[in-house]
Design an enzyme around this catalytic site. Sequence first.
Site, PDB file in Angstrom:
ATOM      1  N   LYS A 176       0.848  -1.200   0.000  1.00 52.31           N
ATOM      2  CA  LYS A 176       0.000   0.000   0.000  1.00 52.31           C
ATOM      3  C   LYS A 176       0.882   1.247   0.000  1.00 52.31           C
ATOM      4  O   LYS A 176       1.422   1.644   1.032  1.00 52.31           O
ATOM      5  CB  LYS A 176      -0.932   0.044   1.208  1.00 52.31           C
ATOM      6  CG  LYS A 176      -1.961   1.151   1.009  1.00 52.31           C
ATOM      7  CD  LYS A 176      -2.491   1.754   2.266  1.00 52.31           C
ATOM      8  CE  LYS A 176      -1.606   2.772   2.909  1.00 52.31           C
ATOM      9  NZ  LYS A 176      -1.381   4.023   2.167  1.00 52.31           N
ATOM     10  N   GLU A 250       9.580   0.718  10.793  1.00 53.95           N
ATOM     11  CA  GLU A 250      10.690   1.646  10.537  1.00 53.95           C
ATOM     12  C   GLU A 250      10.114   3.053  10.655  1.00 53.95           C
ATOM     13  O   GLU A 250       9.329   3.474   9.801  1.00 53.95           O
ATOM     14  CB  GLU A 250      11.250   1.430   9.125  1.00 53.95           C
ATOM     15  CG  GLU A 250      11.926   0.096   8.929  1.00 53.95           C
ATOM     16  CD  GLU A 250      13.235  -0.043   9.681  1.00 53.95           C
ATOM     17  OE1 GLU A 250      13.707   0.947  10.276  1.00 53.95           O
ATOM     18  OE2 GLU A 250      13.773  -1.158   9.689  1.00 53.95           O
ATOM     19  N   CYS A 284      14.276   9.943   6.956  1.00 53.33           N
ATOM     20  CA  CYS A 284      14.205   9.477   8.345  1.00 53.33           C
ATOM     21  C   CYS A 284      15.585   9.479   8.996  1.00 53.33           C
ATOM     22  O   CYS A 284      15.703   9.677  10.190  1.00 53.33           O
ATOM     23  CB  CYS A 284      13.599   8.085   8.402  1.00 53.33           C
ATOM     24  SG  CYS A 284      14.477   6.911   7.367  1.00 53.33           S
ATOM     25  N   GLU A 382      10.814  15.450  14.993  1.00 54.42           N
ATOM     26  CA  GLU A 382      11.258  15.297  13.610  1.00 54.42           C
ATOM     27  C   GLU A 382      10.553  16.374  12.780  1.00 54.42           C
ATOM     28  O   GLU A 382       9.329  16.449  12.768  1.00 54.42           O
ATOM     29  CB  GLU A 382      10.841  13.909  13.127  1.00 54.42           C
ATOM     30  CG  GLU A 382      11.372  13.565  11.767  1.00 54.42           C
ATOM     31  CD  GLU A 382      10.928  12.179  11.322  1.00 54.42           C
ATOM     32  OE1 GLU A 382       9.737  11.844  11.487  1.00 54.42           O
ATOM     33  OE2 GLU A 382      11.763  11.435  10.797  1.00 54.42           O
TER      34      GLU A 382
HETATM   35  P1  NAD Z   1       2.705   8.402   7.810  1.00 53.78           P
HETATM   36  O1  NAD Z   1       2.930   7.578   9.019  1.00 53.78           O
HETATM   37  O2  NAD Z   1       1.713   9.484   7.867  1.00 53.78           O
HETATM   38  O3  NAD Z   1       2.256   7.465   6.580  1.00 53.78           O
HETATM   39  C1  NAD Z   1       3.032   6.379   6.141  1.00 53.78           C
HETATM   40  C2  NAD Z   1       2.142   5.377   5.438  1.00 53.78           C
HETATM   41  O4  NAD Z   1       1.279   4.777   6.394  1.00 53.78           O
HETATM   42  C3  NAD Z   1       1.226   5.955   4.375  1.00 53.78           C
HETATM   43  O5  NAD Z   1       1.087   4.995   3.348  1.00 53.78           O
HETATM   44  C4  NAD Z   1      -0.085   6.149   5.121  1.00 53.78           C
HETATM   45  O6  NAD Z   1      -1.203   6.121   4.260  1.00 53.78           O
HETATM   46  C5  NAD Z   1      -0.083   4.959   6.047  1.00 53.78           C
HETATM   47  N1  NAD Z   1      -0.762   5.095   7.330  1.00 53.78           N
HETATM   48  C6  NAD Z   1      -0.832   6.195   8.126  1.00 53.78           C
HETATM   49  N2  NAD Z   1      -1.480   5.901   9.274  1.00 53.78           N
HETATM   50  C7  NAD Z   1      -1.809   4.586   9.210  1.00 53.78           C
HETATM   51  C8  NAD Z   1      -2.487   3.696  10.102  1.00 53.78           C
HETATM   52  N3  NAD Z   1      -2.949   4.095  11.297  1.00 53.78           N
HETATM   53  N4  NAD Z   1      -2.650   2.403   9.713  1.00 53.78           N
HETATM   54  C9  NAD Z   1      -2.153   1.983   8.528  1.00 53.78           C
HETATM   55  N5  NAD Z   1      -1.532   2.778   7.643  1.00 53.78           N
HETATM   56  C10 NAD Z   1      -1.350   4.070   7.986  1.00 53.78           C
HETATM   57  O7  NAD Z   1       4.138   8.928   7.394  1.00 53.78           O
HETATM   58  P2  NAD Z   1       4.529   9.851   6.144  1.00 53.78           P
HETATM   59  O8  NAD Z   1       4.257  11.264   6.512  1.00 53.78           O
HETATM   60  O9  NAD Z   1       3.961   9.318   4.883  1.00 53.78           O
HETATM   61  O10 NAD Z   1       6.114   9.583   6.074  1.00 53.78           O
HETATM   62  C11 NAD Z   1       7.029  10.290   6.809  1.00 53.78           C
HETATM   63  C12 NAD Z   1       7.482   9.487   8.026  1.00 53.78           C
HETATM   64  O11 NAD Z   1       8.087   8.265   7.608  1.00 53.78           O
HETATM   65  C13 NAD Z   1       8.553  10.205   8.808  1.00 53.78           C
HETATM   66  O12 NAD Z   1       8.278  10.121  10.188  1.00 53.78           O
HETATM   67  C14 NAD Z   1       9.821   9.422   8.480  1.00 53.78           C
HETATM   68  O13 NAD Z   1      10.822   9.490   9.447  1.00 53.78           O
HETATM   69  C15 NAD Z   1       9.300   8.044   8.318  1.00 53.78           C
HETATM   70  N6  NAD Z   1      10.244   7.243   7.536  1.00 53.78           N
HETATM   71  C16 NAD Z   1      10.972   6.274   8.200  1.00 53.78           C
HETATM   72  C17 NAD Z   1      11.910   5.522   7.505  1.00 53.78           C
HETATM   73  C18 NAD Z   1      12.717   4.462   8.207  1.00 53.78           C
HETATM   74  O14 NAD Z   1      13.226   3.584   7.537  1.00 53.78           O
HETATM   75  N7  NAD Z   1      12.861   4.482   9.517  1.00 53.78           N
HETATM   76  C19 NAD Z   1      12.084   5.715   6.145  1.00 53.78           C
HETATM   77  C20 NAD Z   1      11.345   6.697   5.502  1.00 53.78           C
HETATM   78  C21 NAD Z   1      10.406   7.452   6.218  1.00 53.78           C
END
Ligand code: NAD
Length: 480
Positions: A176, A250, A284, A382
């Site tokens: 997804k 992650e 991240c 962050e």
């Molecule tokens: P987000 O958590 O808002 O969304 C990430 C994904 O999860 C999206 O596909 C979203 O639709 C889905 N999602 C959101 N809430 C959900 C839930 N309750 N249940 C299931 N799916 C859900 O994050 P974002 O704003 O898209 O991405 C940025 C974040 O990702 C930052 O915090 C960044 O640090 C993190 N990130 C971490 C890594 C790592 O490897 N540690 C890598 C890249 C990004």
Amino acid sequence: MISHDRLYIGGELVEPAGTGTIEVINPFTEEVAGRVPEGTNADIDLAVSAARTAFDTTDWSTRTVAERAEILGRASALIQGRMDELTQLISTEMGSPSGWGMFGQVLAPSMVLDMYAGLGATYEVEETRPGMFGPVVVRKEPMGVVGAIIPWNVPLFEAVMKVAPAVVAGCTVVLKPSPETALDPYVFAEIMEEAGLPKGVLSIVPGGREIGEYLVTHPLVDKITFTGSTAAGMKIGAACGALLRPVTLELGGKSAAIVLDSADVATVVPQLLDAGIMNNGQACVAQTRILASRSNYDAVLDAVTEAVAALVVGDPLDPTTQVGPVVAERQRERILGLLDAGRSEGARVTTGGGRTSHEKGWFIEPTVFGDVDNKMTIAQEEIFGPVLSVIPFDDVPDAIRIANDSQYGLSGSVWGSDVEEATQIAKQIRTGTINVNHFAMAFGAPFGGYKNSGLGRELGPEGVDAFMEKNALSLDPAAG
Ligand code: NAD
């Protein structure tokens, strides 16, 4: 404009169950760059059922690791063959400067595929150990159907980070992607199919949080792997806990770069910028807290300020651009709020601090804060934008204390000409990865977070282990 009216499910482009549309907006022009169908729970059902069938009824899970890994090698070559197209597409979706994107958004995923392809020759799924009465075979078995949820910041990279190890393990996947980056997954599907992935092993359903939640708790899913914010990760972890469902998370980071007095500031600062502002600060692993000793503080702050002020901000597709717009208007507003918090809590803006003069595009000026105390919001949260905080330390133990004084523990770096000292300091930083005198991700080594940065590891053989159950088969003692 790119337009898709079908979803890639079970190896076919199928009619979506719903009527909704996702519009992918180019953050530079603020115009629609493409449209795809918005996935619904019914599409997730179809995708999970295709993944279930491929796992339960085909030879996929019983093929050798080498056979499955070979597909990934071909996929890597296909990605490299479409490098320019993919770089442009991803920059158009989320604003990554294409100069960085060529490497970070496209070459890096192909390198991750190559690493997993290489494991085909070395990853062992059986090992015999002495048991109570005779030999016991410790076997690794694929967990089954995987639900994979990814963010928008490095979309192809994250798709590969989930799908490649699942493929090596023999799992099947429902991916997804984020709505912000719903276009490039269509190219990924084409590439995986052309590389030889059997039908049903990968399905892709783009959509928002609701279908993500539905996928996480779907009764026919065996394992969840998620990359995204810590807030969402905590909810997903809780949902998986209630189901005793294995989960890899992650999550976010707030990594520290410790600049020792022995570091050559002129050499280190350009690397600090790469490590802190890559992908418009939307990484991240970004090293967003720069720690410098009080005696060296002004020199580091001045050099960082000067270098950040000189960054070229503009059109992500212009190869000379170093910083593009952030992904979405809501993200820009969130970052502006954090910049206000920094000022009101007493930090000093030394460059940037607001919006740029661009009439269009969700730009934030590359920003440096000086006089930052690690307790401030800008040092603890962050920001996910082109913003660096420079924090003073008293001595080395104080630097280590500050680096570790974070809810996160994803990455970090130590910079200094005494390599032995820098390495010893690096060993005291409580993060999943840490670098000495450079910044890079090592794709053959486990990657993941301590504390609120996550649970479990990706990359290297550990990345495949995350999709494997361990089974102990005690052989007939008489047979030995
Ligand atoms: P987000 O958590 O808002 O969304 C990430 C994904 O999860 C999206 O596909 C979203 O639709 C889905 N999602 C959101 N809430 C959900 C839930 N309750 N249940 C299931 N799916 C859900 O994050 P974002 O704003 O898209 O991405 C940025 C974040 O990702 C930052 O915090 C960044 O640090 C993190 N990130 C971490 C890594 C790592 O490897 N540690 C890598 C890249 C990004």
